[in-house]
Design an enzyme around this catalytic site. Structure first.
Site, PDB file in Angstrom:
ATOM      1  N   ARG A  24       7.077  19.885  15.162  1.00 47.10           N
ATOM      2  CA  ARG A  24       5.672  19.463  14.990  1.00 47.10           C
ATOM      3  C   ARG A  24       5.027  20.281  13.874  1.00 47.10           C
ATOM      4  O   ARG A  24       4.199  19.787  13.124  1.00 47.10           O
ATOM      5  CB  ARG A  24       4.881  19.579  16.300  1.00 47.10           C
ATOM      6  CG  ARG A  24       3.409  19.237  16.136  1.00 47.10           C
ATOM      7  CD  ARG A  24       2.702  18.835  17.439  1.00 47.10           C
ATOM      8  NE  ARG A  24       3.054  19.681  18.558  1.00 47.10           N
ATOM      9  CZ  ARG A  24       2.620  20.940  18.730  1.00 47.10           C
ATOM     10  NH1 ARG A  24       1.820  21.513  17.851  1.00 47.10           N
ATOM     11  NH2 ARG A  24       2.995  21.634  19.790  1.00 47.10           N
ATOM     12  N   TYR A  36     -10.790  -0.048   3.510  1.00 52.67           N
ATOM     13  CA  TYR A  36      -9.733  -0.576   4.381  1.00 52.67           C
ATOM     14  C   TYR A  36     -10.322  -0.767   5.785  1.00 52.67           C
ATOM     15  O   TYR A  36     -11.035   0.116   6.284  1.00 52.67           O
ATOM     16  CB  TYR A  36      -8.541   0.393   4.398  1.00 52.67           C
ATOM     17  CG  TYR A  36      -7.492  -0.014   5.393  1.00 52.67           C
ATOM     18  CD1 TYR A  36      -6.692  -1.136   5.171  1.00 52.67           C
ATOM     19  CD2 TYR A  36      -7.319   0.692   6.579  1.00 52.67           C
ATOM     20  CE1 TYR A  36      -5.754  -1.535   6.096  1.00 52.67           C
ATOM     21  CE2 TYR A  36      -6.370   0.301   7.509  1.00 52.67           C
ATOM     22  CZ  TYR A  36      -5.595  -0.811   7.267  1.00 52.67           C
ATOM     23  OH  TYR A  36      -4.662  -1.206   8.191  1.00 52.67           O
ATOM     24  N   ASP A  83      -8.386   6.810  -1.678  1.00 55.45           N
ATOM     25  CA  ASP A  83      -7.257   6.139  -1.041  1.00 55.45           C
ATOM     26  C   ASP A  83      -6.552   5.360  -2.147  1.00 55.45           C
ATOM     27  O   ASP A  83      -7.069   4.362  -2.651  1.00 55.45           O
ATOM     28  CB  ASP A  83      -7.761   5.213   0.074  1.00 55.45           C
ATOM     29  CG  ASP A  83      -6.623   4.508   0.813  1.00 55.45           C
ATOM     30  OD1 ASP A  83      -5.559   4.265   0.189  1.00 55.45           O
ATOM     31  OD2 ASP A  83      -6.803   4.174   2.002  1.00 55.45           O
ATOM     32  N   LYS A 101       2.921   1.003   2.846  1.00 53.99           N
ATOM     33  CA  LYS A 101       2.848  -0.100   1.887  1.00 53.99           C
ATOM     34  C   LYS A 101       3.855   0.109   0.749  1.00 53.99           C
ATOM     35  O   LYS A 101       5.041   0.075   0.987  1.00 53.99           O
ATOM     36  CB  LYS A 101       1.400  -0.253   1.394  1.00 53.99           C
ATOM     37  CG  LYS A 101       0.355  -0.221   2.526  1.00 53.99           C
ATOM     38  CD  LYS A 101       0.375  -1.470   3.396  1.00 53.99           C
ATOM     39  CE  LYS A 101      -0.466  -1.338   4.671  1.00 53.99           C
ATOM     40  NZ  LYS A 101      -1.826  -0.889   4.513  1.00 53.99           N
TER      41      LYS A 101
HETATM   42  C1  PLP Z   1      -2.666  -0.146   5.364  1.00 52.47           C
HETATM   43  C2  PLP Z   1      -3.718   0.733   4.801  1.00 52.47           C
HETATM   44  C3  PLP Z   1      -4.179   1.846   5.501  1.00 52.47           C
HETATM   45  C4  PLP Z   1      -3.702   2.171   6.907  1.00 52.47           C
HETATM   46  O1  PLP Z   1      -2.337   2.359   6.989  1.00 52.47           O
HETATM   47  P1  PLP Z   1      -1.598   2.514   8.408  1.00 52.47           P
HETATM   48  O2  PLP Z   1      -0.333   3.223   8.061  1.00 52.47           O
HETATM   49  O3  PLP Z   1      -1.411   1.138   8.942  1.00 52.47           O
HETATM   50  O4  PLP Z   1      -2.479   3.315   9.314  1.00 52.47           O
HETATM   51  C5  PLP Z   1      -5.139   2.643   4.899  1.00 52.47           C
HETATM   52  N1  PLP Z   1      -5.631   2.367   3.673  1.00 52.47           N
HETATM   53  C6  PLP Z   1      -5.217   1.298   2.975  1.00 52.47           C
HETATM   54  C7  PLP Z   1      -5.804   1.023   1.626  1.00 52.47           C
HETATM   55  C8  PLP Z   1      -4.256   0.448   3.508  1.00 52.47           C
HETATM   56  O5  PLP Z   1      -3.856  -0.616   2.830  1.00 52.47           O
END
Ligand code: PLP
Length: 372
Positions: free
Chosen positions: A47, A99, A171, A196
């Protein structure tokens, strides 16, 4: 070194014990100490830190040009940690079109915990400036933003955050480190959904925060990671790192193909509007040209005839799969308003499209037959 080389090599070395070129997956939760109690190999308990996670964090530091990185089991966990690094009473400026999960965390979790948030249109710099208060401690930006792929001026928002004495968080999920370098535009922290493009194969959930500087904010995020425990598994880290090896080539192909598909759709008689920053008449085009290397693999299309017409087009698609998420090798199409549900501001006739790695002519042919 150039980013292609960094993407292939960062966080990897030939295993000195076996000569293995590809990294091993280390599932061990616990690590041996020396007789004197020290742990010169760096790990105690998984962890707190673990080999595959350390390799992934090192790779993101190299890709973004940061000094520290903190990996989480999802980007939502990473985002929550960023908000938890603040104190009750602090104020956040966030995009109206953040998001979906990020907006939900601010509204439904952290508002109750004492964070005040002002949601603004980040393409309107005057509105960003007006939203700042003496208690503003964090400005959050995303570009291009979901689902209209609006481009905001990251450097100028960064200047507003700096003048306010607030941390600036970008982000960078949709642009990826290949197309955009937020640290060069003033960001203090970069967040990625590695789920992604970085993972890139729609088979692993993950998030990471990269820091431009060491200091109390980074230390706090490390504590939130190791004490909070929302950490990625060794296999998750291994999958993301293996995805990153091909990231520059995937993102470039996806951007090139998205521009072709967007250009085709913009000229189709059944299409009302295409949202893609690579199109010359897109409102964000000029800023995108300045702050992005290419325009990305995401676009949205509004179909003439309303929600039913849009749903009918999605229903007819053969190469595109009807599913949410993005950044994988397979192209996806999604009727965004029905995913977001009641209260959505997304146009009812909008289809969100993630361009994969198929031949662009096959994608265009699929749209041709589906639009009829
Ligand atoms: C998908 C996404 C998230 C969240 O991702 P998770 O791994 O599903 O929690 C955050 N910001 C953006 C821009 C995203 O496309």
């Amino acid at each position: 070194m150039r980013i292609e080389t960094v993407a292939v090599h960062a966080g990897a070395e030939v295993d000195p014990g076996t000569g293995a070129v590809t990294p091993a997956i280390h599932p061990s939760t616990t690590f041996e100490r020396e007789p004197d109690g020290s742990f010169p190999r760096g790990h105690i308990y998984s962890r707190s830190s673990a080999p595959n996670r350390a390799a992934l964090e090192a790779c993101l530091i190299a890709l973004e040009g940061g000094v520290g990185a903190v990996a989480f089991s999802s980007a939502s966990a990473a985002t929550a940690a960023v908000f938890q690094s603040l104190a009750p009473g602090d104020h956040v400026v966030a995009p109206m079109d953040a998001y979906y999960g990020t907006g939900k965390l601010l509204r439904e979790v952290y508002a109750g915990w004492g964070l005040a948030t002002t949601f603004v249109d980040m393409t309107d710099l005057g509105a960003v400036e007006k939203a700042v208060r003496p208690t503003t401690k964090l400005v959050w930006a995303e570009s291009p933003s979901n689902p209209l792929w609006k481009v905001s001026d990251l450097a100028r928002i960064g200047a507003i955050a700096r003048a306010a004495g607030a941390h600036y968080v970008v982000d960078n999920t949709t642009a990826t480190p290949i197309l955009s370098s937020p640290f060069k535009l003033g960001a203090d922290l970069i967040v990625h959904a590695t789920t992604k493009y970085l993972g890139g194969h729609s088979d692993v959930l993950g998030g990471i925060v990269v820091a431009r500087e060491r200091g109390p904010l980074f230390d706090r995020l490390r504590t939130l990671q190791t004490a909070g425990g929302a950490v990625p598994s060794p296999f998750d880290c291994w999958l993301v790192l293996r995805g990153i090896r091909t990231l520059p080539y995937r993102v470039r192909a996806q951007s090139e193909h998205a521009l072709k598909v967007a250009t085709f759709l913009a000229g189709h008689p059944r299409v009302e509007r295409v949202h893609y920053p690579g199109l010359p008449d897109n409102p964000g085009h000029e800023i995108a040209r300045r702050q992005m290397a290419m325009f990305g693999g995401m676009l949205s299309v509004q179909v003439k005839g309303g929600a039913e017409a849009a749903m009918a087009v999605a229903a007819k698609m053969r190469v595109f799969t009807r599913a949410t998420s993005f950044g994988g090798t397979e192209s996806l199409v999604e009727h965004r308003a029905s995913i977001e549900g009641p209260g959505t501001t997304t146009p009812a006739n909008l289809l969100r499209v993630s361009i994969g790695l198929e031949h662009p002519d096959d994608l265009i042919e699929d749209f041709t037959q589906a639009l009829g």
